[in-house]
Design an enzyme around this catalytic site. Sequence first.
Site, PDB file in Angstrom:
ATOM      1  N   ASP A   8       0.620  -1.143   0.036  1.00 51.86           N
ATOM      2  CA  ASP A   8      -0.061   0.086  -0.013  1.00 51.86           C
ATOM      3  C   ASP A   8       1.031   1.365   0.107  1.00 51.86           C
ATOM      4  O   ASP A   8       2.064   1.111   0.429  1.00 51.86           O
ATOM      5  CB  ASP A   8      -0.969  -0.055   1.156  1.00 51.86           C
ATOM      6  CG  ASP A   8      -2.272   0.559   0.874  1.00 51.86           C
ATOM      7  OD1 ASP A   8      -2.438   1.553   0.055  1.00 51.86           O
ATOM      8  OD2 ASP A   8      -3.208   0.270   1.824  1.00 51.86           O
ATOM      9  N   GLU A  12       3.597   4.958  -3.710  1.00 49.15           N
ATOM     10  CA  GLU A  12       3.548   6.162  -4.561  1.00 49.15           C
ATOM     11  C   GLU A  12       5.035   6.766  -4.490  1.00 49.15           C
ATOM     12  O   GLU A  12       5.860   7.114  -5.371  1.00 49.15           O
ATOM     13  CB  GLU A  12       2.658   7.416  -4.316  1.00 49.15           C
ATOM     14  CG  GLU A  12       1.158   6.857  -4.714  1.00 49.15           C
ATOM     15  CD  GLU A  12       0.595   6.088  -3.751  1.00 49.15           C
ATOM     16  OE1 GLU A  12      -0.541   5.258  -4.043  1.00 49.15           O
ATOM     17  OE2 GLU A  12       0.983   6.005  -2.567  1.00 49.15           O
ATOM     18  N   ASP A  20      -7.968   4.290  -3.688  1.00 47.04           N
ATOM     19  CA  ASP A  20      -9.065   4.922  -2.794  1.00 47.04           C
ATOM     20  C   ASP A  20      -9.969   5.535  -3.479  1.00 47.04           C
ATOM     21  O   ASP A  20     -10.378   6.577  -3.205  1.00 47.04           O
ATOM     22  CB  ASP A  20      -8.564   5.502  -1.497  1.00 47.04           C
ATOM     23  CG  ASP A  20      -7.556   4.612  -0.684  1.00 47.04           C
ATOM     24  OD1 ASP A  20      -7.642   3.571  -0.629  1.00 47.04           O
ATOM     25  OD2 ASP A  20      -6.932   5.021   0.165  1.00 47.04           O
TER      26      ASP A  20
END
Length: 952
Positions: free
Chosen positions: A550, A553, A627
Amino acid sequence: MILKKLPYLFVAALLVSCSSKQYELIDDGIIVNIKQNSKTDVQKVRIQVLQNELIHISATPDSEFPKDSTLIIVPGIKTVPFTVETDNPDSIAVVTSKLKVLVSKANGGVNFKDKNGKTILKEKSRDFTPIEVEGTKGYSIRQIFDSPADESFHGLGQHQADEFNYKGKNEELFQYNTKVSVPFIVSNKNYGILWDSYSLSRFGESRPYEQLNKVFKLYDKKGKQGSLTGNYVSNEKDVANIERAEESIFFEDIKSIKKLPENFPLKKADVTYEGEIEAPENGTYKFTLYYAGYVKVYLNNELVVPERWRTAWNPNSYKFSLPLEAGKRVPLRIEWKPDGGKSYCGLRVLTPQPAEEKDNQVWWSEMNKKLDYYFVYGTTTDQIIKGYRTLTGKSQIMPKWAMGYWQSRERYKTQDEILGSLKEFRKRKIPIDNIVLDWNYWEEDSWGSHKFDKNRFPNPQGMVDSIHAMNGKMMISVWPKFYRTTDNFKEFDKKGWMYQQAVKDSVRDWVGPGYVGSFYDAYSGGARKLFWKQIYDNLYPLKIDAWWMDASEPNVLDCTDMEYRKALCGPTALGSSTEFFNTYALMNAEAIYDGQRSVEPNKRVFLLTRSGFAGLQRYSTATWSGDIATRWEDMKAQISAGLNFAVSGIPYWTMDIGGFCVEDRYVAGQQQYDKGGKENADYKEWRELNARWFQFGAFAPLYRAHGQFPFREPWNIAPESHPAYKSILYYTNLRYRLMPYIYTMAGMTYFDDYTIMRPLFMDFPKDKKVQNTSDQFMFGPAFMVSPVYKYGARNRSVYFPEGTNWFDFYTGKYIKGGQQVTVDAPYERIPLHIREGSIIPVGPEMQYTTEKKADKIVLYVYMGQDGKFSLYEDENENYNYEKGQFGKIDFTYNEASGKLAIGAQKGKFNGMLKNRKFIIVAVSKDKPQAFNYDAKGKEINYDGKQQIISLK
């Protein structure tokens, strides 16, 4: 003069005599020397031949090329013979069996032609602007290619503005939650471009969006020049409303939102920005809206952005364009209802594009050592993607269980919750393979410890063992984030492998009182090894099956401005974060992939990551769309997002079915239902939204539900008697019955460089109508999927591509291609259509993917055209397929003879069936046949030898 590729030492001897210093022969190509007029003009252009259809272009204003380095290109690509032609007075050409690449002697411009001399792609111009960051010099680079009016561009990763064909559009390429940037495009002109830059980049437009007051004259609602009028109306008692001048609408990050009215309660306030804008020149202006909460935009008294919503902490962007006239004042009105204490809103603009860029192919990157891109030639999109994977790495075959259904939520808070959920699936006989443990299974103050909170997860080994005992797999969330108080942080920090800015600034996250931590530097080889070692020491012994990477980035802190984002994730071990801004997820995936294969080399790796980059597929890694919100427009946007991601060369993609971030009205609807069992209007819509999303999700490469409350387990969406529940169960069962078809496609991604989720233009390139079809797609070679993304819709318009005819999956009804038809879409069904010539193997009913062997297959043959299908099988969870241990059975249908050939069994692997039964179901225009698991047909006992069956 024509020179052939020769042994390197001999080539070196020829340099002076054959090149006159205009160019130099190198082992895999040439370097052309260009006379500079200024220091930023190109001085050297390098053409490297990697394959007959793969060309590497480099250029620099410097006297020498910097040492080659790449994060995305795999080593060991075998080069091929080429020749060099110097007879043309204007250019030097490198020639392969497929291409002729010409370099202008005057300015270094490159022109790609096919073997017949037809131009495929031509450079128009390039610019180098010096930049220095943290003591390292480089260039901001702009490259422009000519682009004909009928060209289309697809790829660029996955973005959320619901754009599909990027011709005439622009996209800023960076990584953020819900945004995955891959600098690769495919053109309908038989080529692809892989742009080898890791910095902030742009496609289609080199300029950044500007704030409104930098472009327009602004007038408030009374006509006074200089600003718009902002009205802030609170829905709370005793709070004074505010009216003020707004010089711009730029509240887009945690720094700029400080300019919103102090101490004004934004949540559910009504905010309006209104006035007029006056354009400085005629032309089309491009706008980007940045929003959290509910927003609408009116321009020139027309609704140009219907209501959109996004949760307060995770804003989204939406783009639109409008023609404006110089000197003409146009009304502008933004209606914004923030949905949190912090909320974001911004509207920025681009003036009409300069003539040199307009309608052309434009690439811009902030910082590179040199210009680098790869030209990939192919007569089909599949060939171009094959070339891309030759450059960046093969896509691994995912473990078979990954093709089944996954259940996730944010989050299973205890061991009992996750086990109870899986038990309920098994009790209700809803097929499932993978259950997911999301973040915060550790003690509150121990993020990055990789250790379970013993109060909530008293027996982690027992938990994993119980999941396995129920024939499930478990994936666990592992972030590259560490609180500074953990031993793991300290171990990284001691080696200098932690990003320091967040610690220096005492940046606190959202957990409890807020804790300080940061992310490890995945650009360091040593740090990657340590990251895996810490996982191996703490989690791997539990026999966890897969890893959820998760926030890769990396997202150190939500909603920061771009410069602070760079500060938070750098400097890296390779250089500044300005230069290495977009490739963190690739490095992080390498850490896990290499780590697991080093300790258990024959167990298939599976990673799911929220970000990605070119080459991600070689690390057995899938990406999901982050998300996203729970809105119909967000569901629709996932179709185009998934299709462009697929064309970007990475075949495994998934999304949060149902959306992640939930509107308050849906939460309230669930809560009201839980109290009294009544379905209000919002909850009714919630159930239909989820039913439609599951219908779509069953035909994504990976089938996965996840999100915040309300929970996404089917029984938490609706009771068994409800059409939503029935629909979810139907498509989950269908997914499992189609497993022979789906797993064959997984094999094809490796052996044939195949793409599972396919824009229609991939299979119907001659039909110009499908270049912009973003809401239908092919699921493999047979299924055309047309998701329903409007509330209350019970039909939808479907385009049937020409060049083939079609069958309705549910009825067998015959439909001619080349027409637009309104088809039925009842609540419980998604429109599915099968192309002529399709052969579809249907397996047994299963509760998990390896429960039963496919010893009985119902084989649907859709007549009308010749067809073929090669059933692929292997050992499901290891890498023996890389050693040739797999099996195939070829099916070939001949329309003229009406005969189906079942080929002899090819290959061998442990557990391969020697005998099985095929039930052949023929579907034709004259004999329609509804899809039915128990359909009657010709029964064939197959013992591995070829058989010919007449179907007419």
